[in-house]
Design a protein around this motif. Structure first.
Motif, short mmCIF file in Angstrom:
data_model
loop_
_atom_site.label_atom_id
_atom_site.label_comp_id
_atom_site.label_asym_id
_atom_site.label_seq_id
_atom_site.Cartn_x
_atom_site.Cartn_y
_atom_site.Cartn_z
N MET A 2 0.90 -1.24 0.03
CA MET A 2 -0.03 -0.14 0.19
C MET A 2 0.86 1.20 -0.03
O MET A 2 1.67 1.56 0.76
N THR A 3 0.54 2.13 -0.90
CA THR A 3 1.40 3.65 -1.07
C THR A 3 0.62 4.52 -0.24
O THR A 3 -0.73 4.27 -0.16
N THR A 4 1.38 5.06 0.47
CA THR A 4 0.99 6.05 1.64
C THR A 4 1.06 7.39 1.17
O THR A 4 2.03 7.77 0.50
N ALA A 5 0.38 8.57 2.02
CA ALA A 5 0.99 9.93 1.70
C ALA A 5 2.39 10.28 2.05
O ALA A 5 2.88 10.88 1.37
N ARG A 6 2.78 9.49 3.09
CA ARG A 6 4.36 9.48 3.40
C ARG A 6 5.23 8.97 1.96
O ARG A 6 6.32 9.84 1.92
N ASP A 26 0.23 8.21 7.40
CA ASP A 26 -0.09 6.89 7.02
C ASP A 26 -1.23 6.45 6.27
O ASP A 26 -1.60 5.31 5.78
N THR A 27 -1.82 7.40 5.79
CA THR A 27 -3.00 7.44 5.06
C THR A 27 -2.84 6.92 3.58
O THR A 27 -1.71 7.16 2.79
N ASP A 28 -3.60 5.80 3.08
CA ASP A 28 -3.46 5.41 1.69
C ASP A 28 -3.49 6.35 0.67
O ASP A 28 -4.42 7.44 0.65
N THR A 29 -3.00 6.41 -0.59
CA THR A 29 -3.27 7.21 -1.61
C THR A 29 -4.50 7.35 -2.20
O THR A 29 -4.77 8.46 -2.60
N ASP A 30 -5.08 6.26 -2.18
CA ASP A 30 -6.53 6.45 -2.77
C ASP A 30 -7.48 7.50 -1.88
O ASP A 30 -8.10 8.37 -2.21
N ARG A 31 -7.13 7.49 -0.65
CA ARG A 31 -7.96 8.12 0.29
C ARG A 31 -7.33 9.71 -0.03
O ARG A 31 -8.01 10.93 0.24
N VAL A 32 -5.92 9.80 -0.06
CA VAL A 32 -5.32 11.37 -0.38
C VAL A 32 -6.06 11.86 -1.63
O VAL A 32 -6.53 13.05 -1.45
#
Length: 139
Positions: A1-5, A84-90
């Motif tokens: 999972m890709t995150t905001a970080r 730690d939010t995933d990129t879909d949510r970003v």
């Protein structure tokens, strides 16, 4: 999972809310950015100021950027995302709020910023295209 970080850029520099718009413009030029987070004496994020804000809300109205404080542009609680939010949510948050820059926080502290350029560099073209269509296209 890709995150905001994973997609944010770090080393974000704030403009203090008591600094002038002239200071903000100079800092934007030095950093080659179009927006700066506005931070208070508590070192917490209070807002964001863009180069467009300086032009439209100050210069175009005949106001003096040497006397207007960045804090005058704080408009409610800024939209942020946890590191730690995933990129879909970003993407969902950015599209929902129609914003092109998203501050990233961890433990209530600013740790990075996600811009359109960050999305373009780190996400598949298809996802970036949908974002641009959703946020940037005329309504």
């Amino acid at each position: 999972m890709t995150t905001a970080r994973d997609i944010m850029h770090t080393g974000v520099s704030c403009i203090q809310e008591n600094e002038t718009l002239e200071d903000a413009a100079r800092k934007m030029k030095e950093l080659d950015v179009g927006a700066l987070p506005i931070c208070g004496e508590d070192d917490r994020l209070h807002g964001i100021i863009t180069d467009r804000d300086i032009v439209v809300k100050c210069l175009a109205k005949g106001k003096d950027p040497r006397t207007m404080a960045a804090g005058q542009f704080e408009q409610g609680k800024p939209v942020t995302i946890d590191a730690d939010t995933d990129t879909d949510r970003v993407l969902q948050v950015m599209e929902e709020h129609r914003i092109r820059r998203l501050p990233v926080v961890e433990n209530h502290r600013l740790v990075g910023m996600i811009s359109e350029a960050d999305l373009a560099r780190r996400l598949p073209e298809e996802r970036v295209g949908h974002f641009v269509e959703s946020v940037c296209a005329a309504t």
